[in-house]
Scaffold this motif. Structure first.
Motif: not given
Length: 347
Positions: A40-57
């Motif tokens: 859920q956090v990863f999907q939200a990070a991608e949706a808002v364009g968070y810079f570390a989304a790829r790292l989270i995934g």
């Protein structure tokens, strides 16, 4: 509000509907987090364009367990099995709690010894198996040994154990048969006559359960409709086409025609050859491009689709669950997928 402001952890938390502390735990691996929450956090990070989304995934994938599942399907020309295999692959790819790989094999030689050899080979290479097969003492003994060795096995589409003492994903085949009887009774009305039945083979317990369900419903509610002795079509369209034309020639009182397994496109080919469409109810399994076209043209009446996408999702979920299950649970580990009844009106 400055729309160009760089998204922060608080932005991700707000979008995910979670606390900042929970998002921080996911980002920095400070404590264990439920896999669904991490996703859920990863999907939200991608949706808002968070810079570390790829790292989270990447971190989420690294923490997931990794499993290889062996899938043994029938090697036929049916579009259904190709669609099912594709759906299983997609369900595994998108599974949120584990990294999954599916290894597919296909039964072309239907002798029990050949099937046992295929099952044993998959069991050596995989963490769990899903098997489409008929019942046979050699096959059941093989599956029992594999389960005792700690490799879960799911019967797919058709039970393999006659007492249904095994994990299963597919339709409730007895209910499917009774539903076919219900449809015949209401379509044929008060007309009396015979009903032709085509099935892949008597050894497939799922096909047998459908035939028994069909017989039981007609005996109880439409005794004027008499099921004929089922004909074996080996799930083959050419055999089905020939059998359909033969039934129409030999039984002038034919009121219904049912395919309980594969090969239903053969009925469409047979009916398309006739100068006039007979006054009978035709029920096929599996929605294909050809069957949908036949429905729209009035060649056939009903398609009972087993919903391969829903089947695939349920199968992948169950295979993952069985990795940590302590034993067989006849309630949680037997999953029935409701068929979808398709007519010309709801294509």
């Amino acid at each position: 509000m400055n729309n160009n402001k760089r998204p922060t952890i608080a932005t991700v938390a707000a979008h995910a509907g979670l606390s900042v502390a929970t998002v921080d735990r996911v980002l920095n691996a400070r404590a264990p987090v439920n896999p669904q929450t991490a996703e859920q956090v990863f999907q939200a990070a991608e949706a808002v364009g968070y810079f570390a989304a790829r790292l989270i995934g990447q971190r989420i994938r690294e923490r997931r367990p990794t499993y290889r599942f062996g899938i043994l399907l029938l090697g036929t020309a049916q579009a259904f099995y190709a669609h099912l295999a594709q759906s299983i692959s997609e369900a595994a790819q998108h599974h949120a709690t584990a990294n999954l790989t599916c290894q597919f094999d296909y039964i072309n030689d239907r002798t029990p010894s050949a099937i046992v050899a295929q099952i044993e080979q998959l069991a050596v290479q995989c963490d769990a198996l899903a098997v489409v097969s008929f019942a046979h003492p050699l096959i059941n003994a093989c599956l029992a040994q594999i389960r005792e060795a700690g490799v879960p096995v799911v019967a797919l589409l058709s039970d393999i154990h006659e007492q249904a003492l095994e994990p299963y994903v597919g339709q409730d085949n007895h209910v499917v048969g009774r539903t076919m009887g219900w449809l015949l009774a209401r379509t044929c009305g008060a007309r009396k006559g015979s009903v032709g039945i085509l099935l892949g083979g008597h050894r497939f317990l799922g096909h047998q359960a459908r035939v028994e369900g069909l017989h039981s419903y007609l005996a109880e509610h439409a005794p004027g409709l008499k099921p004929l002795e089922p004909l074996i079509n080996l799930d083959n369209c050419d055999i089905t086409e020939e059998a359909t034309l033969d039934l129409l020639t030999r039984h002038t009182d034919l009121r219904g025609l049912c395919v309980v397994g594969g090969g239903g496109d053969g009925i469409i080919s047979a009916l398309a050859q006739l100068p006039k469409r007979p006054a009978l109810c035709c029920i096929l399994q599996e929605s294909t491009q050809l069957s949908r076209q036949a429905l729209s043209q009035g060649l056939i009446d009903v398609v009972m689709d087993s919903q391969p996408r829903q089947t695939a999702n349920a199968l992948v979920q169950l295979l993952v669950q069985l990795q940590s299950a302590e034993g067989f649970d006849p309630v949680r580990h037997r999953v029935h997928i409701a068929p979808q009844i398709v007519t010309s009106e709801n294509l």
